[in-house]
Every structure is written in C-alpha cells, then in structure tokens.
Design an enzyme around this catalytic site. Structure first.
Site, PDB file in Angstrom:
ATOM      1  N   LYS A 157     -10.191   6.948 -11.338  1.00 41.58           N
ATOM      2  CA  LYS A 157      -9.662   6.842  -9.968  1.00 41.58           C
ATOM      3  C   LYS A 157      -8.295   7.502  -9.910  1.00 41.58           C
ATOM      4  CE  LYS A 157      -8.166   2.821  -8.057  1.00 41.58           C
ATOM      5  NZ  LYS A 157      -8.320   1.508  -7.411  1.00 41.58           N
TER       6      LYS A 157
ATOM      7  N   ASP B 211       4.362 -11.671   7.321  1.00 40.34           N
ATOM      8  CA  ASP B 211       4.740 -10.331   6.872  1.00 40.34           C
ATOM      9  C   ASP B 211       6.192 -10.146   7.266  1.00 40.34           C
ATOM     10  OD1 ASP B 211       2.980  -7.519   6.245  1.00 40.34           O
ATOM     11  OD2 ASP B 211       4.976  -7.201   7.085  1.00 40.34           O
TER      12      ASP B 211
ATOM     13  N   SER C  27      -2.038  -9.594 -11.210  1.00 37.49           N
ATOM     14  CA  SER C  27      -2.972  -8.463 -11.248  1.00 37.49           C
ATOM     15  C   SER C  27      -2.184  -7.167 -11.143  1.00 37.49           C
ATOM     16  CB  SER C  27      -3.932  -8.602 -10.058  1.00 37.49           C
ATOM     17  OG  SER C  27      -4.406  -7.353  -9.631  1.00 37.49           O
TER      18      SER C  27
HETATM   19  N1  LIG Z   1      -3.206  -5.285  -8.130  1.00 32.10           N
HETATM   20  C1  LIG Z   1      -3.991  -4.345  -7.678  1.00 32.10           C
HETATM   21  O1  LIG Z   1      -5.055  -4.077  -8.236  1.00 32.10           O
HETATM   22  C2  LIG Z   1      -3.618  -3.587  -6.430  1.00 32.10           C
HETATM   23  C3  LIG Z   1      -4.565  -2.784  -5.783  1.00 32.10           C
HETATM   24  C4  LIG Z   1      -4.188  -2.143  -4.607  1.00 32.10           C
HETATM   25  C5  LIG Z   1      -2.902  -2.284  -4.119  1.00 32.10           C
HETATM   26  N2  LIG Z   1      -2.020  -3.039  -4.792  1.00 32.10           N
HETATM   27  C6  LIG Z   1      -0.655  -3.225  -4.331  1.00 32.10           C
HETATM   28  O2  LIG Z   1      -0.680  -4.157  -3.268  1.00 32.10           O
HETATM   29  C7  LIG Z   1       0.465  -3.937  -2.445  1.00 32.10           C
HETATM   30  C8  LIG Z   1       0.017  -3.919  -0.995  1.00 32.10           C
HETATM   31  O3  LIG Z   1      -0.791  -2.775  -0.784  1.00 32.10           O
HETATM   32  P1  LIG Z   1      -1.254  -2.366   0.706  1.00 32.10           P
HETATM   33  O4  LIG Z   1      -2.157  -1.202   0.536  1.00 32.10           O
HETATM   34  O5  LIG Z   1      -1.738  -3.582   1.421  1.00 32.10           O
HETATM   35  O6  LIG Z   1       0.145  -1.910   1.309  1.00 32.10           O
HETATM   36  P2  LIG Z   1       0.571  -1.923   2.847  1.00 32.10           P
HETATM   37  O7  LIG Z   1       1.770  -1.063   2.961  1.00 32.10           O
HETATM   38  O8  LIG Z   1      -0.612  -1.606   3.698  1.00 32.10           O
HETATM   39  O9  LIG Z   1       0.972  -3.438   3.113  1.00 32.10           O
HETATM   40  C9  LIG Z   1       2.086  -4.046   2.510  1.00 32.10           C
HETATM   41  C10 LIG Z   1       2.618  -5.078   3.481  1.00 32.10           C
HETATM   42  O10 LIG Z   1       3.652  -5.794   2.835  1.00 32.10           O
HETATM   43  C11 LIG Z   1       4.652  -6.055   3.797  1.00 32.10           C
HETATM   44  N3  LIG Z   1       5.905  -6.378   3.123  1.00 32.10           N
HETATM   45  C12 LIG Z   1       6.725  -5.559   2.430  1.00 32.10           C
HETATM   46  N4  LIG Z   1       7.780  -6.250   1.961  1.00 32.10           N
HETATM   47  C13 LIG Z   1       7.603  -7.537   2.339  1.00 32.10           C
HETATM   48  C14 LIG Z   1       8.350  -8.738   2.151  1.00 32.10           C
HETATM   49  N5  LIG Z   1       9.494  -8.742   1.468  1.00 32.10           N
HETATM   50  N6  LIG Z   1       7.875  -9.887   2.682  1.00 32.10           N
HETATM   51  C15 LIG Z   1       6.720  -9.900   3.383  1.00 32.10           C
HETATM   52  N7  LIG Z   1       5.968  -8.787   3.596  1.00 32.10           N
HETATM   53  C16 LIG Z   1       6.408  -7.627   3.082  1.00 32.10           C
HETATM   54  C17 LIG Z   1       4.713  -4.764   4.608  1.00 32.10           C
HETATM   55  O11 LIG Z   1       5.349  -4.951   5.851  1.00 32.10           O
HETATM   56  C18 LIG Z   1       3.228  -4.433   4.718  1.00 32.10           C
HETATM   57  O12 LIG Z   1       2.643  -4.983   5.888  1.00 32.10           O
HETATM   58  C19 LIG Z   1       1.098  -2.644  -2.929  1.00 32.10           C
HETATM   59  O13 LIG Z   1       2.177  -2.930  -3.768  1.00 32.10           O
HETATM   60  C20 LIG Z   1      -0.011  -1.996  -3.736  1.00 32.10           C
HETATM   61  O14 LIG Z   1       0.461  -1.144  -4.741  1.00 32.10           O
HETATM   62  C21 LIG Z   1      -2.359  -3.691  -5.935  1.00 32.10           C
END
Ligand SMILES: NC(=O)c1ccc[n+]([C@@H]2O[C@H](COP(=O)([O-])OP(=O)(O)OC[C@H]3O[C@@H](n4cnc5c(N)ncnc54)[C@H](O)[C@@H]3O)[C@@H](O)[C@H]2O)c1
Length: 317
Positions: free
Chosen positions: A67, A159, A296
């Site tokens: 990926k 959020d 995770s």
């Molecule tokens: N663990 C995994 O396997 C995995 C997989 C995919 C994504 N992720 C991670 O998950 C996270 C979210 O991804 P996404 O695609 O939903 O991103 P996104 O940008 O669509 O959503 C993130 C949300 O977090 C909010 N946010 C940021 N700082 C904040 C805070 N201090 N308090 C509350 N809300 C806050 C933002 O406003 C946004 O709505 C990213 O860090 C991404 O890298 C992890």
C-alpha cells in the site's frame, strides 16, 4: 488486472467480514506466519506530509500486497482529504498483479476492524457509552466496525472543529442503532465513556490521564510517528497496553516511545500484541477496573486481510 475505486470497495466489502479477517491477520502476525517488513516513511517536510509504503506477503491468504498511503493534515485547507491510498495485490506464485484498488475505504475498514478486535478483548462487556475524539474520515469506519462487537446505548463524538462533529453525528446516526450526540470537548467525551477512540491528526495529547475512569478502554489510532502522541504519557504508563505490533509500535508510535523516553515505563510495559491476546497466549481484560489502551499504528497485514475479503467478493482466487 482489476482496477477498483473506493466506491467499489464500500459497495463490495462488509465491515463484519473485515473484522473477522483482521483478527485472523493479527493472530498470524503474532505467530510469525507472514513476511512483513517495517514500513518505509518518507516525510515531505516542505508540504507537511508523510508518505508510507507498506508491503507484506501473507502465505495463508495467497497474496502479497503493498500500500502507498499519504497523510497530509493540512490538505483540509486545500479542500482535499487528509489521507489518500492505493493497494496493489500480487499473486505470490507468479508475481502477476491481480488488483490495483483505491484504498481510502479499505484503510478505513481495516483500521476500524483493528479497533473492533481490540474492543472485543479489552473493553468491558457491559460498555454502554462509546466516545470518539476526531470526526474525520476514519471516524465512520471506527464506529461501524466497533458496533459489530459492542452494543452501545449512546455514542458521544467531538472534534476540535465542532461543526465537523455536528455534521458527522447527523451523517452517521442513521447507520447505527443508537443515539449519536455531540459533546463540547474531548474531556466531556472521555469522562462519560466506557470505550474511547482517538482518531485525530493531533500531534499533542487529546486525552489526559485525569479524565480517564477505572475500567475504561481506549483505542488510539491517530499519531503514527515517534514525535506525535494522542494520549498523555502517564496515562499509557498506568494502563494495560496492547499494540498491533511490538516492533512497529516501538519504532513508530510516539504514544509508546514518549513515556519510555520520559522514564515513565520501559518497553516491557507493553503487555501484548493484539494477536497474542486473540490467540489466548496473553490475557485481555481480566477485571472491571483496569484501564486498557490499544495503540494502533496500522499494519500491512491488515490491508492484505481486507484485500482478501475484497478479492473473495470479486471471486478472484
Ligand atoms: N492506525 C491506523 O492504522 C491508521 C489508519 C488510517 C489513518 N490513521 C490516522 O488516523 C488519523 C485520522 O485520520 P483521518 O483520515 O480521519 O484524518 P482527518 O483529517 O480526516 O480527520 C482528523 C480529525 O481530527 C480532528 N482533530 C485534529 N486535532 C484534534 C484535537 N486536538 N482534538 C480533537 N480533534 C482533532 C480534525 O479536526 C479532523 O476532523 C490520522 O492521524 C491518520 O494518520 C491511522
């Protein structure tokens, strides 16, 4: 070679099947049955982004996958999603590429599935309130997967941009069998929830230790670099900690690395990999009062598991 879109993936892949497949993937990983090199991360400092390259070969599934996934938190200001991804699936017998698919949805599915598997073993059976901090793309998948293993009476979401939480609760409510309410802060979500999911792009803690009651389970899926953490270090140090992969968590997860660097815990504080718990080699939750944390970072074997479900629905061997 098949070429699929996120819409195809959403239409074809049932969430509950991915939860089962991802549980099996974690078990296989902990048994050492796969070849899963650590992923390669390219930090694109100039544009505040990271691009990750995640390969694996899973003999049991008969596929090798890679990926490419990018995380660009400042994309929102450009009207673009934070995360973009594609998965390539090859046949390990011949090397022939069978499938190339967009993988935002696939990533959402398999990441939600990891949270669901963790909750199955680590959340209290009587958990009634789920709290979600961060209402971006991952949020929907977290709740859709989690509600295949838990039956909450109520879900609280928040959020840092509250309008997002408002919109999210309206969009997701019809797909869940319980009320979804917006809370004004992460503190009010955490204080009122039995299970908490953090799915933010924050690099600083969004959950403080003092907000977390005994018996709470937390799934932290955001922060994926050594310098970023969603949980206050002393919270991690007092919790029973389960990770997706020890090796990956100790190299990539600030939520694990920072408390170690601060001298609050050692690497031995990691109780288990989720696969070890699912296999019964290590206990999950053992009483109603322990605080459990699942960290995770996201693994290639989860992508392979979800890709296998997709291929099965396409009737491709
Ligand atoms: N663990 C995994 O396997 C995995 C997989 C995919 C994504 N992720 C991670 O998950 C996270 C979210 O991804 P996404 O695609 O939903 O991103 P996104 O940008 O669509 O959503 C993130 C949300 O977090 C909010 N946010 C940021 N700082 C904040 C805070 N201090 N308090 C509350 N809300 C806050 C933002 O406003 C946004 O709505 C990213 O860090 C991404 O890298 C992890």
């Amino acid at each position: 070679m098949l070429l699929l879109t996120d819409e195809d993936v959403e239409r074809l892949v049932p969430v509950a099947e991915v939860v089962k497949a991802v549980e099996k993937a974690f078990k296989n990983l902990s048994l050492g049955r796969d070849i899963t090199p650590l992923r390669t991360r390219i930090n694109v400092k100039a544009h505040d982004g990271d691009i990750l390259f995640m390969p694996c070969y899973v003999p049991d599934l008969g596929i090798a996958t890679v990926k490419i996934v990018s995380v660009y938190p400042s994309n929102a200001s450009k009207g673009l999603p934070t995360t973009h991804a594609a998965v390539v699936v090859a046949d390990p017998e011949t090397g022939v590429v069978k499938l190339v698919t967009e993988a935002r949805a696939l990533t959402g599915l398999r990441t939600g599935a990891a949270t669901a598997v963790a909750a199955k073993y680590l959340a209290r059976r009587d958990s009634r309130v789920i709290g979600l901090v961060g209402c971006g793309y991952q949020a929907k998948w977290q709740l859709l997967a989690l509600t295949t293993v838990l039956s909450p009476a109520k879900i609280l979401v928040t959020d840092i941009i509250l309008e997002r939480a408002d919109q999210f609760s309206k969009d997701i409510s019809p797909h869940l069998g319980c009320e979804v309410l917006v809370a004004a802060s992460a503190e009010s979500v955490v204080r009122s929830s039995d299970v908490v999911v953090t799915a933010t792009t924050s690099k600083e803690p969004v959950v403080k230790d003092e907000w977390v009651a005994q018996g709470t389970h937390i799934s932290a899926i955001g922060a994926f670099t050594p310098d970023a953490n969603e949980l206050e270090p002393k919270l991690v140090a007092r919790a029973k900690v389960v990770v997706d992969s020890r090796q990956a968590a100790l190299s990539e997860a600030g939520d694990i690395i920072k408390p170690i660097q601060m001298g609050l815990m050692t690497a031995d504080h990691i109780h288990a990999e989720l696969g070890e718990v699912a296999l019964g080699h290590k206990p999950g939750r053992v009483n109603e009062s322990e605080v459990t944390v699942f960290k995770s970072v996201g693994l290639a074997v989860q992508d392979a598991a979800a890709a296998r479900v997709l291929l099965d629905h396409l009737r491709v061997k």
